[in-house]
Design an enzyme around this catalytic site. Sequence first.
Site, mmCIF file in Angstrom:
data_model
loop_
_atom_site.group_PDB
_atom_site.id
_atom_site.type_symbol
_atom_site.label_atom_id
_atom_site.label_comp_id
_atom_site.label_asym_id
_atom_site.label_seq_id
_atom_site.Cartn_x
_atom_site.Cartn_y
_atom_site.Cartn_z
ATOM 1 C CG HIS A 138 -0.484 0.212 2.524
ATOM 2 N ND1 HIS A 138 -0.881 -0.550 3.600
ATOM 3 C CD2 HIS A 138 0.406 1.098 3.040
ATOM 4 C CE1 HIS A 138 -0.262 -0.127 4.688
ATOM 5 N NE2 HIS A 138 0.533 0.870 4.378
ATOM 6 C CD GLU A 143 -4.682 -1.428 3.279
ATOM 7 O OE1 GLU A 143 -3.710 -2.004 2.730
ATOM 8 O OE2 GLU A 143 -4.750 -1.241 4.505
HETATM 9 C C1 F6R Z 1 1.795 6.753 6.368
HETATM 10 C C2 F6R Z 1 1.424 5.996 5.199
HETATM 11 C C3 F6R Z 1 1.721 4.554 5.046
HETATM 12 C C4 F6R Z 1 3.100 4.144 5.551
HETATM 13 C C5 F6R Z 1 3.274 2.629 5.435
HETATM 14 C C6 F6R Z 1 4.608 2.173 5.997
HETATM 15 O O1 F6R Z 1 1.379 8.105 6.254
HETATM 16 O O2 F6R Z 1 0.820 6.550 4.352
HETATM 17 O O3 F6R Z 1 1.609 4.193 3.695
HETATM 18 O O4 F6R Z 1 4.091 4.803 4.805
HETATM 19 O O5 F6R Z 1 2.238 2.001 6.109
HETATM 20 O O6 F6R Z 1 4.584 2.364 7.383
HETATM 21 P P1 F6R Z 1 5.919 2.186 8.243
HETATM 22 O O7 F6R Z 1 6.844 3.283 7.818
HETATM 23 O O8 F6R Z 1 5.482 2.357 9.679
HETATM 24 O O9 F6R Z 1 6.454 0.850 7.922
#
Ligand code: F6R
Length: 237
Positions: A138, A143
């Site tokens: 995503h 999603e």
């Molecule tokens: C956050 C967002 C998400 C995150 C993704 C990765 O604003 O849009 O797409 O970039 O879920 O999250 P982390 O960095 O926590 O692995």
Amino acid sequence: MNNNIKTALEVETIENLEALYDRAFMIVKEAVEAGSKNFGLATGGTMLPLYDRIRNSKLDFTKCQSVNLDEYVGLSKTHPESYIAFMKQQLFHEKPFKKSNLPDGEAIDPSAEAARYEELLKQLTLDFQLLGVGENGHIGFNEPGTSFDSGTHIVKLSDSTRLANARFFPSLDEVPTEAITMGIASIMRAKQILLIAVGEKKRMALEALLKDEVTESIPVTILKNHPNVIVLTDLAI
Ligand code: F6R
């Protein structure tokens, strides 16, 4: 090691995370110095070392606007895991922007709020968009299966995304079930994109981006169709 894999995307593989985030910071700095005014920002663990570097830098965003990718629906703005609270703590308290925009997750009518946000994104061209990627591919909270034509919309978070984000909440039950997110089409209008994908958990998504065809079942693959994307990763694919 610092390899440049040859694809249409500019992919930089930097195994050392300190060096990887130094490079990410340089890319943001160059964008500011080149006159970028409107910055699309992301939350999540991936962004923490980058925001740390920005906080401790001399970069000045007071003539810039920020526009965040997403926000949980129904979480109070004062909840520490709301994205507005995250952004204030990680960046805005020390690096204020002229104006910072996030979807209002407490809006009484979330659909109207999504429409307002999309209108804002149509008025204001994003010069630069920061992206992380989910384990399932995503981007934002788009999603698998989200239409590539989507504008800002309400999304029901997948079980895997809620599980991945449960690490930030006292229990899985407290992870919100919905979010407002910029759509794929909204993200693709940004002039320049920096995607950061670090850690083994991101391997499937990164492999799909680099090797698979563009498919709505793995949203990140759309970035192959964007003319100006840099991917920073510590993973050798
Ligand atoms: C956050 C967002 C998400 C995150 C993704 C990765 O604003 O849009 O797409 O970039 O879920 O999250 P982390 O960095 O926590 O692995």
